[in-house]
Write a protein that holds these residues in place. Structure first.
Motif, mmCIF file in Angstrom:
data_model
loop_
_atom_site.group_PDB
_atom_site.id
_atom_site.type_symbol
_atom_site.label_atom_id
_atom_site.label_comp_id
_atom_site.label_asym_id
_atom_site.label_seq_id
_atom_site.Cartn_x
_atom_site.Cartn_y
_atom_site.Cartn_z
ATOM 1 N N PHE A 99 0.391 -1.349 -0.517
ATOM 2 C CA PHE A 99 -0.022 0.201 -0.037
ATOM 3 C C PHE A 99 1.378 1.240 -0.310
ATOM 4 N N LEU A 100 2.209 1.292 0.865
ATOM 5 C CA LEU A 100 2.839 2.050 0.583
ATOM 6 C C LEU A 100 4.112 2.710 -0.476
ATOM 7 N N ARG A 101 3.781 1.665 -1.129
ATOM 8 C CA ARG A 101 4.375 1.687 -2.707
ATOM 9 C C ARG A 101 3.969 2.291 -4.159
ATOM 10 N N MET A 102 2.466 1.585 -3.185
ATOM 11 C CA MET A 102 1.939 2.033 -4.165
ATOM 12 C C MET A 102 1.414 3.850 -3.588
ATOM 13 N N GLN A 103 1.548 4.211 -2.965
ATOM 14 C CA GLN A 103 1.058 5.567 -2.517
ATOM 15 C C GLN A 103 2.691 6.130 -3.652
ATOM 16 N N MET A 104 3.707 5.654 -3.632
ATOM 17 C CA MET A 104 4.659 6.761 -3.666
ATOM 18 C C MET A 104 4.520 6.526 -5.668
ATOM 19 N N VAL B 23 2.113 6.332 -6.831
ATOM 20 C CA VAL B 23 1.434 6.724 -7.540
ATOM 21 C C VAL B 23 1.437 8.077 -7.622
ATOM 22 N N GLU B 24 2.139 8.605 -6.139
ATOM 23 C CA GLU B 24 3.416 10.235 -6.699
ATOM 24 C C GLU B 24 3.918 10.182 -7.525
ATOM 25 N N LYS C 279 5.159 13.531 -12.678
ATOM 26 C CA LYS C 279 5.174 14.249 -14.297
ATOM 27 C C LYS C 279 4.356 14.120 -14.718
ATOM 28 N N PHE C 280 3.161 14.149 -14.147
ATOM 29 C CA PHE C 280 2.233 14.932 -14.440
ATOM 30 C C PHE C 280 1.932 16.047 -14.476
ATOM 31 N N MET C 281 2.356 16.645 -13.233
ATOM 32 C CA MET C 281 1.953 18.397 -13.330
ATOM 33 C C MET C 281 2.974 19.077 -14.659
ATOM 34 N N ARG C 282 3.786 18.087 -14.588
ATOM 35 C CA ARG C 282 5.098 19.316 -16.051
ATOM 36 C C ARG C 282 3.936 19.892 -17.146
ATOM 37 N N ILE C 283 2.668 19.283 -17.928
ATOM 38 C CA ILE C 283 1.942 19.751 -18.752
ATOM 39 C C ILE C 283 1.814 21.243 -18.346
ATOM 40 N N TYR C 284 1.106 21.550 -17.208
ATOM 41 C CA TYR C 284 1.639 23.182 -16.510
ATOM 42 C C TYR C 284 1.627 23.980 -16.636
ATOM 43 N N GLN C 285 2.791 23.265 -16.342
ATOM 44 C CA GLN C 285 4.111 24.100 -16.822
ATOM 45 C C GLN C 285 4.400 24.156 -18.814
ATOM 46 N N TYR C 286 4.258 23.234 -19.184
ATOM 47 C CA TYR C 286 3.946 23.674 -21.189
ATOM 48 C C TYR C 286 2.985 24.653 -21.032
ATOM 49 N N GLN C 287 1.900 24.562 -20.603
ATOM 50 C CA GLN C 287 0.410 25.247 -21.199
ATOM 51 C C GLN C 287 0.366 26.633 -20.232
ATOM 52 N N GLN C 288 1.450 26.886 -19.395
ATOM 53 C CA GLN C 288 2.054 27.772 -19.070
ATOM 54 C C GLN C 288 2.866 29.176 -19.539
ATOM 55 N N PHE C 289 3.618 28.541 -20.823
ATOM 56 C CA PHE C 289 4.129 29.484 -21.291
ATOM 57 C C PHE C 289 3.678 28.872 -22.714
ATOM 58 N N GLY C 290 2.928 28.160 -22.940
ATOM 59 C CA GLY C 290 2.082 28.428 -24.601
ATOM 60 C C GLY C 290 2.231 26.982 -25.583
ATOM 61 N N TYR C 291 3.068 26.094 -24.730
ATOM 62 C CA TYR C 291 3.327 25.035 -25.521
ATOM 63 C C TYR C 291 2.195 24.759 -26.532
ATOM 64 N N ALA D 235 -3.165 4.644 -13.504
ATOM 65 C CA ALA D 235 -2.500 4.905 -12.496
ATOM 66 C C ALA D 235 -3.783 6.846 -12.415
ATOM 67 N N VAL D 236 -4.075 7.299 -13.331
ATOM 68 C CA VAL D 236 -4.955 8.192 -12.913
ATOM 69 C C VAL D 236 -6.333 7.746 -11.828
ATOM 70 N N SER D 237 -6.554 6.365 -12.095
ATOM 71 C CA SER D 237 -7.703 6.286 -11.340
ATOM 72 C C SER D 237 -7.353 5.780 -10.389
ATOM 73 N N LEU D 238 -6.188 5.305 -9.874
ATOM 74 C CA LEU D 238 -5.751 4.967 -8.557
ATOM 75 C C LEU D 238 -5.172 6.929 -7.622
ATOM 76 N N ALA D 239 -4.582 7.969 -8.371
ATOM 77 C CA ALA D 239 -4.844 9.033 -7.819
ATOM 78 C C ALA D 239 -6.252 9.525 -7.417
ATOM 79 N N GLY D 240 -7.519 8.858 -7.919
ATOM 80 C CA GLY D 240 -8.365 9.601 -7.132
ATOM 81 C C GLY D 240 -9.152 8.528 -6.415
#
Length: 510
Positions: free
Chosen positions: A150-155, A157-158, A163-175, A238-243
């Motif tokens: 369970f702990l390893r699953m949380q790590m 997913v984290e 990595k998923f959060m990188r898309i916001y940086q790309y979109q912030q700068f118009g990519y 992975a998206v589902s487990l983040a849920g």
């Protein structure tokens, strides 16, 4: 140390993501006159977010029409039962969904008050896990049964979320990116592409998770979120487990309010009509050259009509059972339906008295405090989940009734429930409501190739992203991507398309 650094990066992303003038890596090239008319087909979260972002990119002069034959909100929907209104569609939002957070702030909406609850897992005969009020008790139970899985699953997913959060940086700068695969690669490199092209089971077994942990813990999460097994693709898994993370939230008054708010702020015109076909038409321009326009044909209360547009974005699934839009005059031809199908999930709301013995427990209804029952992937299982749900607006005096009293339960199942099945689950009821959703793609087995974002020169397809993962935030990310992509391609700004050098360029400017 690592957690504080990660959270500070996320906080900086959120604070700077939507501020005006942030795309300043280089002076913007001269842009040509904006398009006169843009059409968006569909007014769910994807379509309304697209209209909102198109207004940001193209300015006030362009006319934006949004076509929707049904209710604004699409798969975000509610139903009135008794004195309250309840979610029947997309219900929860992750705390790191930055677009949805921005929409909430921009539209002046607020998060619904949280009512704490407890979770249990049902194998069709009995509850194999029941959450305690005490964290340490839950931890020790999971440790005893599954070790550190369970702990390893949380790590795990984290690491995917980081990595998923990188898309916001790309979109912030118009990519922007021309395909789902390139968008995923920008976020997580080859790791994300590998995830998307193997099953969640394959990915997690390869990481050393046990099969019993997948069967007992992971499968119930994928079943409640996507109605499917651990053989869905690894990325959507992975998206589902983040849920299943803590801190999930919903919009006060119903998640569909985001859609109507985005539509209002986009200053788009809502056309209550069903689009039947899209055709490419060649027209002479003032410059003496032939330009292509898109003729959108539609049927509304006043009959059939058509309009011409410079840009069209289709924000409704082009798949069997979901769309009957045809495309005419395109070379190469555009299919009206792409391969793959959408998975049926039936939402049944029941205002009644739960038969707790159905869950194999001898606990008295007056002390049974579980609010969310997830189910294992057991042969013959007729439900994916059973949840005691709260209204979309929580009154100050509201408290969730105990299981010994009649209240509203939401049942997810692959097929409609029969009266006999309802009688097994409930001692009595006074009202029910059934909604059949083709809610998300059938991800079993993984879809090896996603549909394209670009159908033609200025004709785009938002829902291609659902074949990587279907979620409110994924639709919002796709909407932002296509608004940027349409803007850059209209103005021939190729330097912001399919580039993954953002971090190199940022370092060069520091």
């Amino acid at each position: 140390m690592m957690i504080s650094r990660t959270m500070s990066i996320r906080a900086l992303l959120f604070l700077g993501l939507f501020q005006a003038g942030q795309r300043s890596l280089a002076s913007a090239p001269e842009v040509k006159d904006p398009p006169k008319r843009i059409a968006v087909v569909g007014a769910g979260i994807g379509g309304t977010a697209t209209a909102y972002f198109l207004r940001q990119e193209f300015g006030a002069a362009v006319k934006i029409d949004v076509f929707e034959p049904g209710t604004v909100g699409g798969r975000l929907a509610t139903h009135n039962m008794g004195d309250y209104e309840y979610e029947t569609g997309g219900a929860v939002i992750h705390p790191l969904n930055l677009h949805m957070k921005h929409f909430l702030e921009r539209l002046g909406l607020s998060q619904r008050r949280d009512v704490p609850g407890k979770m249990a897992i049902f194998n069709g005969k009995e509850l194999i896990f029941e959450e305690s009020d005490w964290f340490i008790v839950n931890f020790l139970r999971l440790l005893w049964r599954y070790g550190f899985n369970f702990l390893r699953m949380q790590m795990w997913v984290e690491s995917v979320l980081d990595k998923f959060m990188r898309i916001y940086q790309y979109q912030q700068f118009g990519y922007s990116f021309t395909s789902v695969e390139k968008l995923l690669h920008a976020m997580g490199g080859d790791d994300f592409l590998t995830l998307a092209n193997q099953t969640l089971e394959e990915a997690m077994l390869g990481e050393g998770f046990s099969q019993s942990f997948l069967n007992d813990v992971v499968a119930p999460v994928t079943r409640v979120n996507y109605g499917q097994s651990v053989r869905i693709n690894g990325f959507v898994g992975a998206v589902s487990l983040a849920g299943a993370d803590p801190g999930l939230w919903a919009v006060d008054g119903g998640n569909k309010k985001v859609c109507s708010g985005l539509l209002y702020h986009s200053k788009a015109e809502l056309i209550p009509a069903r689009v039947t076909s899209i055709a490419v038409k060649l027209r002479p321009s003032k410059a003496g050259i032939t330009a292509s326009l898109y003729e959108v044909n539609y049927v509304g209360d006043s009959g059939s009509a058509h309009s011409l547009y410079d840009i069209v974005i289709v924000a409704t699934p082009l798949h069997q059972g979901k769309s009957d839009i045809t495309f005419a005059g395109f070379s190469p031809p555009i299919p009206s339906q792409y391969p793959g199908r959408y998975h049926q999930t039936v939402t049944t709301l029941v205002h009644g008295l739960l038969n707790v013995s159905y869950l194999g427990t001898s606990e008295k209804p007056s002390t049974f405090s579980v609010s969310d029952v997830l189910t294992t992937d057991t042969k013959g299982s007729i439900i994916n989940s059973l949840s005691s749900i709260d209204p979309v607006h929580i009154p100050p005096s509201y408290s969730r009734p105990p299981a010994s009293e009649s209240k509203v339960w939401k049942v997810f199942s692959p097929q409609p429930l029969s009266q006999e099945q309802l009688r097994d689950m409930f001692l009595s009821w006074d009202s029910t409501s059934e909604t059949k959703w083709l809610a998300y793609p059938a991800y079993n087995p993984p879809h090896r190739r996603t549909p394209p974002f670009i159908l033609h020169e200025r004709l785009y397809y938002l829902n291609a992203v659902e074949w990587a993962a279907s979620a409110m935030e994924m639709s919002a990310i796709s909407a932002r991507n296509l608004a940027l992509l349409a803007h850059h391609r209209w103005n021939s700004q190729v330097g912001r398309i399919d580039q993954e050098d953002l971090h190199t360029r940022l370092r060069g400017e520091l």
